[in-house]
Scaffold this active site. Sequence first.
Site, PDB file in Angstrom:
ATOM      1  N   GLY A  50       0.822  -1.208   0.000  1.00 27.99           N
ATOM      2  CA  GLY A  50       0.000   0.000   0.000  1.00 27.99           C
ATOM      3  C   GLY A  50       0.855   1.255   0.000  1.00 27.99           C
ATOM      4  O   GLY A  50       0.490   2.259   0.628  1.00 27.99           O
TER       5      GLY A  50
ATOM      6  N   SER B  14       1.442   3.451  -2.263  1.00 23.67           N
ATOM      7  CA  SER B  14       1.152   4.471  -3.272  1.00 23.67           C
ATOM      8  C   SER B  14       0.418   5.686  -2.725  1.00 23.67           C
ATOM      9  O   SER B  14       0.251   6.679  -3.440  1.00 23.67           O
ATOM     10  CB  SER B  14       0.320   3.854  -4.411  1.00 23.67           C
ATOM     11  OG  SER B  14      -0.933   3.403  -3.918  1.00 23.67           O
TER      12      SER B  14
ATOM     13  N   SER C 106      -4.693  -1.309  13.664  1.00 20.41           N
ATOM     14  CA  SER C 106      -5.533  -0.123  13.824  1.00 20.41           C
ATOM     15  C   SER C 106      -6.015  -0.035  15.260  1.00 20.41           C
ATOM     16  O   SER C 106      -6.192  -1.067  15.931  1.00 20.41           O
ATOM     17  CB  SER C 106      -6.744  -0.202  12.894  1.00 20.41           C
ATOM     18  OG  SER C 106      -7.689   0.813  13.188  1.00 20.41           O
TER      19      SER C 106
ATOM     20  N   TYR D 167     -13.336  -5.284   9.723  1.00 20.60           N
ATOM     21  CA  TYR D 167     -12.068  -4.555   9.826  1.00 20.60           C
ATOM     22  C   TYR D 167     -11.409  -4.796  11.176  1.00 20.60           C
ATOM     23  O   TYR D 167     -10.227  -5.155  11.259  1.00 20.60           O
ATOM     24  CB  TYR D 167     -12.338  -3.064   9.605  1.00 20.60           C
ATOM     25  CG  TYR D 167     -11.105  -2.193   9.560  1.00 20.60           C
ATOM     26  CD1 TYR D 167     -10.267  -2.197   8.449  1.00 20.60           C
ATOM     27  CD2 TYR D 167     -10.809  -1.325  10.612  1.00 20.60           C
ATOM     28  CE1 TYR D 167      -9.156  -1.372   8.390  1.00 20.60           C
ATOM     29  CE2 TYR D 167      -9.690  -0.500  10.559  1.00 20.60           C
ATOM     30  CZ  TYR D 167      -8.874  -0.522   9.449  1.00 20.60           C
ATOM     31  OH  TYR D 167      -7.775   0.300   9.397  1.00 20.60           O
TER      32      TYR D 167
ATOM     33  N   ALA E 187     -11.947  -7.188  13.312  1.00 20.27           N
ATOM     34  CA  ALA E 187     -11.606  -8.599  13.498  1.00 20.27           C
ATOM     35  C   ALA E 187     -10.275  -8.938  12.842  1.00 20.27           C
ATOM     36  O   ALA E 187      -9.416  -9.602  13.446  1.00 20.27           O
ATOM     37  CB  ALA E 187     -12.711  -9.487  12.934  1.00 20.27           C
TER      38      ALA E 187
ATOM     39  N   LYS F  23      -7.921  -6.752  11.811  1.00 16.41           N
ATOM     40  CA  LYS F  23      -6.830  -5.941  12.376  1.00 16.41           C
ATOM     41  C   LYS F  23      -6.419  -6.466  13.756  1.00 16.41           C
ATOM     42  O   LYS F  23      -5.247  -6.414  14.128  1.00 16.41           O
ATOM     43  CB  LYS F  23      -7.243  -4.471  12.454  1.00 16.41           C
ATOM     44  CG  LYS F  23      -7.323  -3.772  11.091  1.00 16.41           C
ATOM     45  CD  LYS F  23      -5.964  -3.680  10.430  1.00 16.41           C
ATOM     46  CE  LYS F  23      -5.996  -2.843   9.173  1.00 16.41           C
ATOM     47  NZ  LYS F  23      -4.654  -2.705   8.554  1.00 16.41           N
TER      48      LYS F  23
ATOM     49  N   ILE G 296      -6.183   8.969  11.256  1.00 14.37           N
ATOM     50  CA  ILE G 296      -5.098   9.614  10.519  1.00 14.37           C
ATOM     51  C   ILE G 296      -5.679  10.254   9.261  1.00 14.37           C
ATOM     52  O   ILE G 296      -6.483   9.633   8.561  1.00 14.37           O
ATOM     53  CB  ILE G 296      -4.007   8.588  10.116  1.00 14.37           C
ATOM     54  CG1 ILE G 296      -3.512   7.804  11.335  1.00 14.37           C
ATOM     55  CG2 ILE G 296      -2.855   9.293   9.400  1.00 14.37           C
ATOM     56  CD1 ILE G 296      -2.746   8.600  12.357  1.00 14.37           C
TER      57      ILE G 296
END
Length: 243
Positions: free
Chosen positions: A12, A14, A131, A143, A145, A147, A176
């Site tokens: 990730g 980019s 996160s 998400y 679960a 993370k 963020i």
Amino acid sequence: MSAAPKVAAVTGGSAGIGKAICEDLLAQGYEVVSLARRPSGIDHPKLHSIEVDLADRAATAQAVTDLVNRFELTTVVHNAGVIRPALLADVKLDDLDALVDLHLGCAIQLVQAALPAMRAKRFGRVVLLSSRAALGLATRTNYSATKAGMLGMARTWALELAGDGITVNVVAPGPIRTDMFYDVVEAGSEKERALAASIPVKRLGESADVARAVRFFVDPASSFVTGQVLYVCGGTSVGSLAL
């Protein structure tokens, strides 16, 4: 194989946090390979881009094979992620499968591929980007679960790989200011202002805040730190009481 002494792969890379991590590692003299759906957009002689959909298991396998054939990888930073928010009643198991592949499966594939070079050098650094949502957040079933799964995975790997000189740690960001954040919260909205005000340090985080935490974990001098989670969250993982 590349002769570069410090080679890092960043998923990730980019945009957002991933791009900031790439830029920070480049500034430290790393050869950096970004694995993402788009080119990194960073103009630097030591930056290389591999375009791949990391949620596609077969495409990821091909990409990591290409990666380790070209570079002796000693540092892995798995940052790529998506949210797919939904309240429990609306959660889709297809979304869960996709997030398992991206957040967990991709990390396994990448670190497995990097292990031979790391073990040969008796040195390696693995950083997983989890996160603050791993602690729980409404609409984040899939998400949070996956993370949270990163935390258990990192602790396990830390134990398995410590004898090889390989450390494994987790950085868990809070809110963020990235494109992914603004996909969920409208820029300049009252919701954004209220969220910033609710954070103990009274501001949203920046990608550079996270990159600095990653820098600590990948540092060769940080060899006595493994299996740890660092919340870069402005205090939101601690919580506060309003009396």
